[in-house]
Design an enzyme around this catalytic site. Sequence first.
Site, PDB file in Angstrom:
ATOM      1  N   CYS A   1       0.886  -1.285  -0.215  1.00  0.00           N
ATOM      2  CA  CYS A   1       0.100  -0.254  -0.112  1.00  0.00           C
ATOM      3  C   CYS A   1       0.788   1.299   0.081  1.00  0.00           C
ATOM      4  O   CYS A   1       0.450   2.137  -0.519  1.00  0.00           O
ATOM      5  CB  CYS A   1      -1.170  -0.103   1.129  1.00  0.00           C
ATOM      6  SG  CYS A   1      -0.153   0.250   2.832  1.00  0.00           S
TER       7      CYS A   1
ATOM      8  N   HIS B   1      -3.009   1.555   6.863  1.00  0.00           N
ATOM      9  CA  HIS B   1      -3.172   1.607   5.170  1.00  0.00           C
ATOM     10  C   HIS B   1      -2.836   2.727   4.814  1.00  0.00           C
ATOM     11  O   HIS B   1      -3.224   3.909   5.334  1.00  0.00           O
ATOM     12  CB  HIS B   1      -4.804   1.243   5.101  1.00  0.00           C
ATOM     13  CG  HIS B   1      -4.934   1.035   3.517  1.00  0.00           C
ATOM     14  ND1 HIS B   1      -4.101   0.467   2.580  1.00  0.00           N
ATOM     15  CD2 HIS B   1      -5.730   1.531   2.811  1.00  0.00           C
ATOM     16  CE1 HIS B   1      -4.534   0.576   1.563  1.00  0.00           C
ATOM     17  NE2 HIS B   1      -5.526   1.305   1.440  1.00  0.00           N
TER      18      HIS B   1
ATOM     19  N   ASP C   1      -7.319   5.854  -3.907  1.00  0.00           N
ATOM     20  CA  ASP C   1      -6.784   4.547  -3.186  1.00  0.00           C
ATOM     21  C   ASP C   1      -6.168   3.605  -4.449  1.00  0.00           C
ATOM     22  O   ASP C   1      -7.244   2.957  -4.933  1.00  0.00           O
ATOM     23  CB  ASP C   1      -7.387   3.972  -2.255  1.00  0.00           C
ATOM     24  CG  ASP C   1      -6.659   2.608  -1.291  1.00  0.00           C
ATOM     25  OD1 ASP C   1      -5.494   2.696  -2.029  1.00  0.00           O
ATOM     26  OD2 ASP C   1      -7.244   2.369  -0.349  1.00  0.00           O
TER      27      ASP C   1
ATOM     28  N   ASN D   1     -14.150   4.412  10.120  1.00  0.00           N
ATOM     29  CA  ASN D   1     -15.259   4.474  11.240  1.00  0.00           C
ATOM     30  C   ASN D   1     -15.794   3.290  11.781  1.00  0.00           C
ATOM     31  O   ASN D   1     -16.601   3.314  12.528  1.00  0.00           O
ATOM     32  CB  ASN D   1     -16.438   5.439  10.682  1.00  0.00           C
ATOM     33  CG  ASN D   1     -16.006   6.922  10.613  1.00  0.00           C
ATOM     34  OD1 ASN D   1     -16.007   7.589  11.882  1.00  0.00           O
ATOM     35  ND2 ASN D   1     -15.840   7.528   9.557  1.00  0.00           N
TER      36      ASN D   1
ATOM     37  N   ASP E   1     -17.113  -0.049  13.297  1.00  0.00           N
ATOM     38  CA  ASP E   1     -17.241  -0.711  14.399  1.00  0.00           C
ATOM     39  C   ASP E   1     -16.483  -2.185  14.472  1.00  0.00           C
ATOM     40  O   ASP E   1     -16.825  -2.929  13.517  1.00  0.00           O
ATOM     41  CB  ASP E   1     -18.561  -0.764  15.238  1.00  0.00           C
ATOM     42  CG  ASP E   1     -18.886   0.549  15.785  1.00  0.00           C
ATOM     43  OD1 ASP E   1     -17.806   1.414  15.917  1.00  0.00           O
ATOM     44  OD2 ASP E   1     -19.864   0.948  16.056  1.00  0.00           O
TER      45      ASP E   1
ATOM     46  N   GLU F   1     -13.607  10.816  18.363  1.00  0.00           N
ATOM     47  CA  GLU F   1     -14.189   9.418  18.672  1.00  0.00           C
ATOM     48  C   GLU F   1     -14.691   9.268  19.883  1.00  0.00           C
ATOM     49  O   GLU F   1     -14.195   9.755  21.085  1.00  0.00           O
ATOM     50  CB  GLU F   1     -12.771   8.457  18.828  1.00  0.00           C
ATOM     51  CG  GLU F   1     -13.238   6.896  18.815  1.00  0.00           C
ATOM     52  CD  GLU F   1     -13.793   6.354  17.443  1.00  0.00           C
ATOM     53  OE1 GLU F   1     -14.635   5.706  17.534  1.00  0.00           O
ATOM     54  OE2 GLU F   1     -13.377   7.088  16.437  1.00  0.00           O
TER      55      GLU F   1
ATOM     56  N   GLU G   1     -19.696  12.319  16.442  1.00  0.00           N
ATOM     57  CA  GLU G   1     -19.049  11.114  15.814  1.00  0.00           C
ATOM     58  C   GLU G   1     -20.127  10.094  15.786  1.00  0.00           C
ATOM     59  O   GLU G   1     -20.250   9.081  14.634  1.00  0.00           O
ATOM     60  CB  GLU G   1     -17.906  10.586  16.639  1.00  0.00           C
ATOM     61  CG  GLU G   1     -17.235   9.420  16.034  1.00  0.00           C
ATOM     62  CD  GLU G   1     -17.419   7.999  16.516  1.00  0.00           C
ATOM     63  OE1 GLU G   1     -17.221   7.025  15.885  1.00  0.00           O
ATOM     64  OE2 GLU G   1     -18.064   8.055  17.644  1.00  0.00           O
TER      65      GLU G   1
END
Length: 814
Positions: free
Chosen positions: A349, A412, A435, A475, A477, A532, A537
């Site tokens: 990457c 990344h 990307d 973001n 979870d 966070e 958020e």
Amino acid sequence: MSTRSGNALRNEDDHPNYLRNMILNFSSDLEKRRRRDGTLKSGSDVEPGHLKVDIAEMYARDNSKEHHTELYELVNDASPTTILRRGLPFFFALRFDRAYDATKDSLRLQFDLGESAQRPQNRSFICCHPLRGPDGPRPAVTKETRVILPVTDKKEMTSQTTQWDVKIHREDDKTVTLQVKIPATAQVGLWRCLVQIGFTGSDVKSDFLCKDDIYILFNPWCPDDAVFMDHEDSRKEYVLNETGKVWTGSARKPLGRRWIFGQFDDAVLPGAMYLLELSKLSHAERGSPVKIARAISAVINANDDLGLLVGNWSNDYRDGIAPHSWTGSVAIFEQYLKSGGRPVKYGQCWVFSATTVTVCRTLGIPCRSVTNYVSAHDTDSSLTVDKYFDIHGEEIQGGPDGHCSDSCWNYHVWNDAWMSRPDLPKGNGGWQVIDATPQEQSDALFRCGPASVEAVKRGKVGLAYDTPFIFAEVNADVCHFQEDTNSDWGFSALNISQYTVGKRLVTKRVGVDDDEGDADLEDITDQYKYTEGSELERLTVLNAVRGVEKAKQYYNLPKEEEEDISFSLVEIDTVPYGEGFAVTVHLHNKSEAARTVSAVLSASSVYYTGVTVHLLKRAQRQFVLQPNQREVLQVDISLNEYLDKMVDHGLVKIYAMANVQETKQTWGAEDDFSFKKPKLNVQCVQDPPRLGQESQVTFSFLNPLPVILTECQFTIEGHGLQRPKNVNYSDVKPEAGAPRTTQERTTTDESFQTKQTNKSRTSYVFPAHSPPLWVVCSPVRSTKDSYHNLVKTPARRRRGGYYFQRVARYKRLF
């Protein structure tokens, strides 16, 4: 078949021939520049009686100063190439066989993007230049890929920023100097100029094909250009800076890898133009930085075509070059062109990101490399990353059915490119995520973006392109599930803490270079997400969930059960190679009753993508915590327990899980860290070195491990100083544990002569008056065939950012 559809089919069939001719030409030109064998000559005869062009002079070097292209090596070559930016005028002169007479002579200019209007029948001539033959895309006035400009006696050019124009700047005997205005919306690419001459009122024309290629690039200095960047300091960093850092390591200990982007090297701009052709992005769409950025993200990787780099995360690089061995983009582009467009092996990457910076900057698009620490790879569009563990705490790869490919990469690296977004609602311009690492397909190709960073922050996942995927990367979870025989489906969910996706996003700070530490690191987490755990958020995540149907089921979660035992996994910043480390968890029973706790602690070596390679150690224990009792669980891992099991980047993943028998409370946590690399000392014998004078430099380091490193190799590269070069070295003795006074340093000496300086950045001094130098020392194999080591540093005397690693126990040569 209709004529129109037949022509379209012919154009499509001709494209491979056009690409083949283009790469052959670029490869040939590169070789000629290396050998200084001379230049191509072209032109065409004109009919008697007409005005005849003897010479066309593009003033490549003079125009470059106004167009901010004077740093390109092609401009400073023995045969200068014209490189211009759109939104600005440029000058060029025509010398005729007699004086030009506007009353009887007809003169007009034709600019073509793609194949030139001149189509000679000689096929050998076609192979000399890809844009001179009938195999390329056909320019057309209606597509704005052909521009025809009559030369008149008008004094002023149009004020319209979207129109081409020309006027006579000066007439001097047989020479006419013209000023041509390039619109701020012009297509970016390789153009050709055809001069058409005739008599006024006559349909008979004679053509003169100017021998010079004309590169037209984006212009971040022009307010009317879609890539306009307002501040000069930002333009110097994101367009002109040829070196920088790509951040690896961990969120707590970011590690800046020095990288030579080399966007002005003579192999890079031709390579970038070829990649654009390879993308099959139509010439008519090449005025849009949005379309070009999306095309770049597809052709930097070779998954769908013959793009620049082949990705490899297997740890087996025997038929190519290990990703961590690259020190800059120039060697990659040179290999790509010299091989005739064969994808270069290998990249990961940060290499994809660094070469994307190179391509964007060489085309004039402001670009930066961005590292996301704890980056989620959500493969099922649920905005969650699901991990499954057996009853012993070992991760079940692929989940219970083998089809769960979700993962969390330790870090990344992608890119932000700067541009306006007229295709999106207002307020979504500025930095756009692209990307080039091939992770998931987007519209049937491995590409990603551009996605507005502002849209990602606000959870606007319905906006183009690929915003939901990028939103999840910062973001999502993390959900842990552990085998449970009492569960209807065999698993129960664990409450997780401490391991936050999108834990930190960083890039290089504008105008700052820190050779020893990370003062040049800029934390841009707040540009991507709200704090966070804050209300904003959580609201943003829920807003995004509404736009992703599959995610809704995961976020309709039950209330947490009452918890009366607190767990805390001690985070590890870094550990020096050669030393042991410990996995530690603190527990506190806050209740008035005894609690029976079962806990599992483990540590594994992992690739930076989060894939487990070797289990280093695991410990499982059940015990009783008395009321208000505190306890510390600790597992020690020694050097011998990890020595032969580490892989690229020296990363370790820690998992801790526990459950409470009486209350059914569950808990899980994870952490990662990288080993600290040994320091590489760099000393210039002649202090300070001067421009044009030879200087000797000594590189040395200590091997901290009790193994002999064999088949070692230094890779040395410095822009304007040294093209990529490999230097073999003898065995490196084990020095770990030896008294400091008796340790023997591994040393090599090299001599360099500084050829140029870079005015765009004062830190190009080495160490005082020349460009920087980067060195990689990579001992490839130990006597046990189980040890690979990589050390990297720029060659200033005060350099930080070293890389030292061990990879699998196989006989592998980089």
